[in-house]
Design a protein around this motif. Sequence first.
Motif, PDB file in Angstrom:
ATOM      1  N   ILE A  68       0.821  -1.221   0.000  1.00 58.99           N
ATOM      2  CA  ILE A  68       0.000   0.000   0.000  1.00 58.99           C
ATOM      3  C   ILE A  68       0.855   1.271   0.000  1.00 58.99           C
ATOM      4  O   ILE A  68       0.492   2.270  -0.630  1.00 58.99           O
ATOM      5  N   GLY A  69       2.015   1.215   0.658  1.00 56.14           N
ATOM      6  CA  GLY A  69       2.913   2.374   0.688  1.00 56.14           C
ATOM      7  C   GLY A  69       3.331   2.760  -0.721  1.00 56.14           C
ATOM      8  O   GLY A  69       3.275   3.927  -1.118  1.00 56.14           O
ATOM      9  N   GLU A  70       3.697   1.753  -1.492  1.00 54.42           N
ATOM     10  CA  GLU A  70       4.112   1.942  -2.882  1.00 54.42           C
ATOM     11  C   GLU A  70       2.954   2.527  -3.713  1.00 54.42           C
ATOM     12  O   GLU A  70       3.146   3.450  -4.503  1.00 54.42           O
ATOM     13  N   THR A  71       1.761   1.987  -3.491  1.00 54.05           N
ATOM     14  CA  THR A  71       0.586   2.467  -4.231  1.00 54.05           C
ATOM     15  C   THR A  71       0.328   3.939  -3.934  1.00 54.05           C
ATOM     16  O   THR A  71       0.091   4.743  -4.850  1.00 54.05           O
ATOM     17  N   ILE A  72       0.366   4.284  -2.649  1.00 59.39           N
ATOM     18  CA  ILE A  72       0.124   5.671  -2.260  1.00 59.39           C
ATOM     19  C   ILE A  72       1.153   6.586  -2.916  1.00 59.39           C
ATOM     20  O   ILE A  72       0.817   7.634  -3.479  1.00 59.39           O
ATOM     21  N   LYS A  73       2.416   6.155  -2.870  1.00 59.99           N
ATOM     22  CA  LYS A  73       3.492   6.982  -3.418  1.00 59.99           C
ATOM     23  C   LYS A  73       3.299   7.180  -4.922  1.00 59.99           C
ATOM     24  O   LYS A  73       3.341   8.300  -5.431  1.00 59.99           O
ATOM     25  N   GLU A  74       3.051   6.069  -5.590  1.00 61.07           N
ATOM     26  CA  GLU A  74       2.900   6.130  -7.047  1.00 61.07           C
ATOM     27  C   GLU A  74       1.736   7.034  -7.459  1.00 61.07           C
ATOM     28  O   GLU A  74       1.844   7.844  -8.379  1.00 61.07           O
ATOM     29  N   LEU A  75       0.601   6.896  -6.734  1.00 62.38           N
ATOM     30  CA  LEU A  75      -0.571   7.699  -7.082  1.00 62.38           C
ATOM     31  C   LEU A  75      -0.362   9.174  -6.742  1.00 62.38           C
ATOM     32  O   LEU A  75      -0.792  10.054  -7.483  1.00 62.38           O
ATOM     33  N   ALA A  76       0.313   9.422  -5.619  1.00 63.82           N
ATOM     34  CA  ALA A  76       0.589  10.817  -5.249  1.00 63.82           C
ATOM     35  C   ALA A  76       1.465  11.470  -6.323  1.00 63.82           C
ATOM     36  O   ALA A  76       1.214  12.612  -6.735  1.00 63.82           O
ATOM     37  N   ASN A  77       2.441  10.732  -6.827  1.00 60.67           N
ATOM     38  CA  ASN A  77       3.290  11.244  -7.906  1.00 60.67           C
ATOM     39  C   ASN A  77       2.477  11.490  -9.161  1.00 60.67           C
ATOM     40  O   ASN A  77       2.638  12.511  -9.835  1.00 60.67           O
ATOM     41  N   TYR A  78       1.608  10.537  -9.449  1.00 62.03           N
ATOM     42  CA  TYR A  78       0.760  10.652 -10.635  1.00 62.03           C
ATOM     43  C   TYR A  78      -0.076  11.935 -10.557  1.00 62.03           C
ATOM     44  O   TYR A  78      -0.125  12.725 -11.494  1.00 62.03           O
ATOM     45  N   VAL A  79      -0.716  12.124  -9.394  1.00 63.70           N
ATOM     46  CA  VAL A  79      -1.595  13.284  -9.202  1.00 63.70           C
ATOM     47  C   VAL A  79      -0.812  14.588  -9.346  1.00 63.70           C
ATOM     48  O   VAL A  79      -1.262  15.548  -9.963  1.00 63.70           O
ATOM     49  N   ARG A  80       0.394  14.599  -8.798  1.00 66.41           N
ATOM     50  CA  ARG A  80       1.218  15.802  -8.848  1.00 66.41           C
ATOM     51  C   ARG A  80       1.574  16.174 -10.285  1.00 66.41           C
ATOM     52  O   ARG A  80       1.639  17.339 -10.644  1.00 66.41           O
TER      53      ARG A  80
END
Length: 325
Positions: free
Chosen positions: A22-34
């Motif tokens: 889940i940590g990886e997912t959150i990071k990846e999506l946060a980057n995507y959103v940014r």
Amino acid sequence: MRQEKDPFISIVLPVYNESAGIGETIKELANYVRARPERYELIFVNDGSTDDSADQIRAAVAENPTIRLVDFSRNFGHQLAITAGIRYASGDAVVVMDADLQDPPRVIPEMLARWREGYDVVYGKRRKRSGETWFKKLTAETFYRVLKAVTSIDIPVDTGDFRLMDRRVVNVLKQMNEQDPYVRGMVSWVGYKQVAVEYDRQERTAGKTHYPLRKMLHLAMNGITSFSTVPLTIANWLSGFFLLVAVVTTFVSLLLGRLSLLTWVISATFFVGAGVTFTIGLLGNYIGRMFAESRHRPLYIVADTYGFKTQAAQQTHYRYHALQN
Ligand code: UDP
Ligand code: MG
């Protein structure tokens, strides 16, 4: 073409014991959103995880204002987690995806592009499925085709829950209060303009599938029983078959002049069988109707109206249920 300037997009992610990834997912999506021009909210629905998935998401909520958490009291299952996430979403469009990065975020811009062209549902169709067993692929492929054969609505094959839905589709889904929802079928049922975007399904970043055979069978049965009454009509077909056998055996024994007790017993058995299955089929028809009523699905959904002068009529495409009452 859709006119929304500065659209707001909700991404819904059901989470069940995804601690390792889940940590990886959150990071990846946060980057995507940014990196994206649209505004986003990320709605994680914790479906009663027994590990620290919820804690990890809560920590992210504290740091990142785009992240939200809906925390279930226990495990209610993937489909209900999606249902809840959709209800909490306030975006102009809502994207549903796995929390294990099997559905890659890089597909979302493609979905958004189709949405902007005017499509209301853009569903991810799996071209390849990496890292899944041949058994899972075979059973999934077979199931999608059986489902397609027994339902009258067009549920696309090889399509999971990874999809983008326009607000008006979401509004209809929110009215459908089904106990054991088969979300992907319901989305197909809603109609409007739907289109596929093909993608390669990735391997899980971490952990293992929460869809053991038992849950897959449950989902499959759900798909069939909530979108088809064909199983209820099996008795009708059987009764026709039994009747045919009964008539044929009677005639054949009459023609051959061999009217023994045995042939009569055989014919009589098939006649009785035909009667019994016929009445069961009859019950099945009524049960099918009761079932249809009990789901309280909207009778129909009006996409648009043209030429009406009154304001009430113009609003029907969002207020379709007003037409029923
Ligand atoms: N999931 C859930 N509740 C469940 C089982 C699964 O919320 O009871 C979530 C899971 O965390 C994942 C998604 O639903 O984000 C799909 O599940 P999974 O990846 O295990 O299924 P698969 O991709 O193997 O079909
Ligand atoms: Mg998965």
